[in-house]
Design an enzyme around this catalytic site. Structure first.
Site, PDB file in Angstrom:
ATOM      1  N   ASP A  15       0.823  -1.292   0.051  1.00 30.67           N
ATOM      2  CA  ASP A  15       0.124  -0.089  -0.086  1.00 30.67           C
ATOM      3  C   ASP A  15       0.926   1.211  -0.112  1.00 30.67           C
ATOM      4  OD1 ASP A  15      -2.425   1.513   0.547  1.00 30.67           O
ATOM      5  OD2 ASP A  15      -1.646   1.621   2.592  1.00 30.67           O
ATOM      6  N   ASP A  52      -1.591  -0.917   5.930  1.00 30.78           N
ATOM      7  CA  ASP A  52      -1.944  -0.365   7.176  1.00 30.78           C
ATOM      8  C   ASP A  52      -3.494  -0.104   7.439  1.00 30.78           C
ATOM      9  OD1 ASP A  52      -2.150   1.856   5.195  1.00 30.78           O
ATOM     10  OD2 ASP A  52      -1.937   3.393   6.996  1.00 30.78           O
TER      11      ASP A  52
END
Length: 225
Positions: free
Chosen positions: A10, A168
């Site tokens: 990400d 996250d």
């Protein structure tokens, strides 16, 4: 743990600390409207969840119409400041060098739109290093849908089960699990007090980038020797 042959990241809050740019763009929008600036520390946790979520966290008392207006202004400002303050989280320079020196490809799967992703990766000098760059509008559906995950796997020519995906946010780990990838939670990222990463469908949690590096050094690299 499956044989890890590639790594996907990400972007916001996992690979790079982009909150300063995003919140700077928000504050420029608030300043135009005579509203008080917001601190990076207060809003950092919202930076992974999109521009509207950031606005809502910053000015929750405003109407939805006012928040959307500020969001549109934020995006205009973000085009100008994107990449100015953003930087890789500490330790990633060495980690990415280690991946490349061991011929382990890496790529990026983000929900950020391509018009923002590419300039940011250029600023971070990652455009030509990443073997896959999949943005939120690269496929019909963003994360947590599996479409961007599987596109990235195809681009780096690696089976999903041999890919570690680091994120996250819960949607990151849901997308990884549904795509059949090994999910890793980046606990250094933009997690809030209300998040419960222990309940996310990840196989491993990393406290720091150094922890991630150590994991590869002790558990993964011997597979390539």
């Amino acid at each position: 743990m499956n044989l890890i042959k590639a790594v996907l990241f990400d972007l916001d809050g996992t690979l790079a600390d982009t909150a300063p740019d995003l919140i700077h763009a928000l504050n420029l929008s608030l300043e135009e409207r005579g509203l008080a600036a917001q601190s990076v520390d207060k809003l950092r946790y919202s930076a992974s969840h999109g521009s509207l979520a950031l606005v809502k966290a910053g000015v929750p008392h405003l109407s939805e119409a006012e928040q959307i207006d500020i969001q549109q202004s934020l995006l205009m400002h973000y085009k100008k400041v994107n990449g100015e303050k953003a930087q890789l989280f500490a330790g990633f320079d060495d980690f990415l060098d280690m991946l490349e020196s061991n011929d382990i490809p890496f790529g990026i799967v983000t929900n950020k739109q391509a018009k923002f992703t590419r300039p940011l990766l250029n600023a971070l000098s990652l455009t030509h290093r990443a073997k896959s760059i999949v943005s939120g509008d690269s496929t019909l559906h963003p994360k947590p849908h599996t479409a961007p995950m599987l596109l990235a796997a195809q681009q780096i020519n690696c089976k999903p089960e041999n890919i570690l995906y680091l994120g996250d946010a819960e949607r990151d780990l849901v997308a990884a699990a549904n795509a059949g990838m090994v999910g890793g939670t980046a606990l250094w990222g933009y997690l809030s007090d209300s998040d419960s990463p222990e309940q996310w469908p990840s196989q491993i949690e990393f406290n720091t980038v150094d922890h991630l590096h150590q994991f590869f050094t002790t558990s993964i690299l011997h597979q390539f020797s």
